[in-house]
Write an enzyme that holds these catalytic residues in place. Structure first.
Site, PDB file in Angstrom:
ATOM      1  N   GLU A  60       0.820  -1.202   0.000  1.00 40.30           N
ATOM      2  CA  GLU A  60       0.000   0.000   0.000  1.00 40.30           C
ATOM      3  C   GLU A  60       0.860   1.260   0.000  1.00 40.30           C
ATOM      4  O   GLU A  60       0.471   2.281  -0.586  1.00 40.30           O
ATOM      5  CB  GLU A  60      -0.934  -0.001   1.215  1.00 40.30           C
ATOM      6  CG  GLU A  60      -2.063  -1.015   1.150  1.00 40.30           C
ATOM      7  CD  GLU A  60      -1.619  -2.425   1.531  1.00 40.30           C
ATOM      8  OE1 GLU A  60      -2.423  -3.352   1.394  1.00 40.30           O
ATOM      9  OE2 GLU A  60      -0.452  -2.604   1.959  1.00 40.30           O
ATOM     10  N   ARG A 270       8.936 -11.854  -0.108  1.00 30.05           N
ATOM     11  CA  ARG A 270       8.080 -10.715   0.211  1.00 30.05           C
ATOM     12  C   ARG A 270       8.447 -10.087   1.548  1.00 30.05           C
ATOM     13  O   ARG A 270       8.427  -8.874   1.694  1.00 30.05           O
ATOM     14  CB  ARG A 270       6.615 -11.164   0.220  1.00 30.05           C
ATOM     15  CG  ARG A 270       5.608 -10.065   0.605  1.00 30.05           C
ATOM     16  CD  ARG A 270       5.508  -9.035  -0.485  1.00 30.05           C
ATOM     17  NE  ARG A 270       4.476  -8.041  -0.183  1.00 30.05           N
ATOM     18  CZ  ARG A 270       4.183  -7.024  -0.991  1.00 30.05           C
ATOM     19  NH1 ARG A 270       4.835  -6.871  -2.120  1.00 30.05           N
ATOM     20  NH2 ARG A 270       3.242  -6.166  -0.673  1.00 30.05           N
ATOM     21  N   GLY A 311      13.152  -1.577  -0.957  1.00 30.42           N
ATOM     22  CA  GLY A 311      13.037  -0.407  -1.822  1.00 30.42           C
ATOM     23  C   GLY A 311      13.663  -0.562  -3.189  1.00 30.42           C
ATOM     24  O   GLY A 311      13.768   0.406  -3.933  1.00 30.42           O
ATOM     25  N   GLU A 312      14.076  -1.782  -3.543  1.00 34.07           N
ATOM     26  CA  GLU A 312      14.773  -2.005  -4.814  1.00 34.07           C
ATOM     27  C   GLU A 312      13.979  -2.861  -5.793  1.00 34.07           C
ATOM     28  O   GLU A 312      14.513  -3.228  -6.841  1.00 34.07           O
ATOM     29  CB  GLU A 312      16.118  -2.688  -4.559  1.00 34.07           C
ATOM     30  CG  GLU A 312      17.256  -1.750  -4.313  1.00 34.07           C
ATOM     31  CD  GLU A 312      18.600  -2.420  -4.602  1.00 34.07           C
ATOM     32  OE1 GLU A 312      19.477  -1.747  -5.173  1.00 34.07           O
ATOM     33  OE2 GLU A 312      18.767  -3.613  -4.268  1.00 34.07           O
ATOM     34  N   ASN A 336       1.276  -6.920  -6.905  1.00 30.95           N
ATOM     35  CA  ASN A 336       1.135  -5.953  -7.997  1.00 30.95           C
ATOM     36  C   ASN A 336       1.786  -6.456  -9.287  1.00 30.95           C
ATOM     37  O   ASN A 336       3.010  -6.567  -9.390  1.00 30.95           O
ATOM     38  CB  ASN A 336       1.752  -4.624  -7.572  1.00 30.95           C
ATOM     39  CG  ASN A 336       1.428  -3.497  -8.529  1.00 30.95           C
ATOM     40  OD1 ASN A 336       0.844  -3.701  -9.594  1.00 30.95           O
ATOM     41  ND2 ASN A 336       1.795  -2.289  -8.159  1.00 30.95           N
TER      42      ASN A 336
END
Length: 424
Positions: A60, A270, A311-312, A336
């Protein structure tokens, strides 16, 4: 069950909630930090009277990033407060926006914690991402006349059945929302049937389609593959995998190596607390594995690169030729699909995509999504696509076309939020 009974049960369960928090902190130490914020104690100093955006976790937070950027640009005079509930979501938000936003964990949905948080922030508008609905937090907004919007709202058939079982709790909560910006007409109707006011439900589409990719990203990826001497190697990524999926992915990769000995798998679990366990699994299975977090060089002998950084993910997608999106071989609902599609990657996933049914259907219709149910199917599709580069390019073009055809949701959402701010 009404809200008062829900609140009583929540207090009775509080010891279990606290024990679970400490158990998670034992598994992932980041959960042990800033515990006071989860009960609205020790909240950082904040400017009041702005916009509060809640993005529960990493997924999110990524989806909310374009919205937050637009809010910062359009309302520079208003403080933007962003809350999350997981360390990965918190770290992502802070990495993206730093001191441009105010940030803390969202306190648990206990009335006294909700009241303390609300008094501390005193927002003019609340924006909740996707389906993270908490009755007492939403009640605080209604009690103080603060409009609350559910942005990028999604509601699967299974979730709708769960909401319906607690109609006396969920119907008043949905009726308190001032805007439900649903992703699809089907989901909009589900919200209406559960008690949302018809005038407050709009179909805006998914803001995930409005993803924009930095042009520098593919260039950086190409440069790194050149550094690895891997421009001609078949490279695929299995991203956002959950427990039970890594074994399937590695089995498919073992089969693929028989056909393409130079194939490289980028495996990205994840959840960070699984990084070490997945690395150990790769080694036990005999794969020459390096960890991205350690900066180890990928050599011709490397068969698996473990993406154990935060973040990659977009960059790791850019490094690959084909993309498998996890959370879909197990009944998690998928993740996603549009991020790899935006980077022009042919897509593969498992069959469990109930959180992304509309997006998956569009990508399948455009021939850019192949569903697999086991290691053998995954291997077969990978081998076929690596052997048919023209087909892979056609798939990628179909995905990009879907993305472009559905853009504009973010602007529609922002128009709705502007209307709420003007009315406030």
């Amino acid at each position: 069950m009404n809200r008062h009974l829900y609140t009583l049960l929540l207090h009775l369960l509080l010891p279990i909630i606290v024990l679970r928090l400490f158990w998670r902190a034992w598994r992932a130490p980041a959960y042990g930090r800033r515990i006071g914020e989860r009960f609205a104690f020790g909240l950082p100093p904040m400017r009041q009277g702005g916009i509060w955006v809640h993005a529960v976790s990493l997924g999110e937070s990524i989806a909310a990033a374009p919205l937050i950027r637009e809010l910062l640009a359009r309302y520079p005079h208003l403080p933007i407060t962003v809350t999350s509930m997981t360390p990965t979501g918190s770290e992502r938000i802070q990495a993206l926006f730093g001191e441009r936003i105010q940030h803390c964990y969202l306190p648990y949905d206990l009335p006294w914690a909700c009241t303390r948080f609300f008094r501390h922030v005193q927002p003019r508008l609340a924006v909740i991402m996707e389906t993270e609905l908490w009755p007492n937090h939403i009640h605080q907004c209604a009690k103080h006349g603060v409009p609350a919007a559910l942005a990028n709202a999604r509601l699967s058939e299974r979730s709708a059945r769960g909401y319906a079982r607690f109609h006396k709790l969920t119907a008043p909560m949905l009726a308190d929302l001032s805007l439900i910006a649903a992703q699809t007409h089907v989901e909009a109707e589900r919200f209406r049937q559960l008690g949302a006011r018809d005038s407050c439900v709009q179909v805006t589409g998914s803001i995930k389609f409005d993803l924009s990719v930095d042009a520098e990203l593919p260039r950086r990826a190409t440069a790194l593959r050149q550094e690895w001497s891997a421009t001609e190697r078949p490279v695929w990524i299995a991203a956002s995998t959950h427990a039970g999926e890594d074994e399937v992915v590695l089995a498919a990769h073992r089969r693929l190596l028989a056909d393409y000995p130079q194939a490289l798998l980028i495996l990205v679990p994840r959840h960070p607390e699984r990084f070490v366990a997945v690395f150990d699994l790769c080694q036990r299975e005999g794969f020459s594995t390096v960890r991205r977090s350690r900066g180890d060089a990928v050599t011709a002998q490397t068969t698996v690169l473990l993406g154990d950084t935060l973040g990659e993910l977009l960059f790791l997608y850019a490094l690959a030729d084909l993309a498998f999106v996890g959370g879909s071989l197990v009944e998690n609902g998928g993740h996603n699909l549009l991020e790899p599609a935006a980077l022009g990657k042919p897509l593969l996933s498992g069959p469990h995509l109930f959180n992304f049914l509309e997006i998956a259907a569009q990508l399948s219709a455009a021939n850019d999504l192949l569903e697999v149910s086991d290691a053998e199917m995954l291997y077969q599709h990978l081998a076929n696509l690596f052997g048919e580069p023209d087909r892979a390019q056609q798939m990628a073009a179909g995905g990009l076309a879907v993305l472009q055809a559905n853009q504009g949701s973010l602007e529609r959402l922002l128009v709705g939020l502007e209307r709420l701010l003007a009315r406030e």
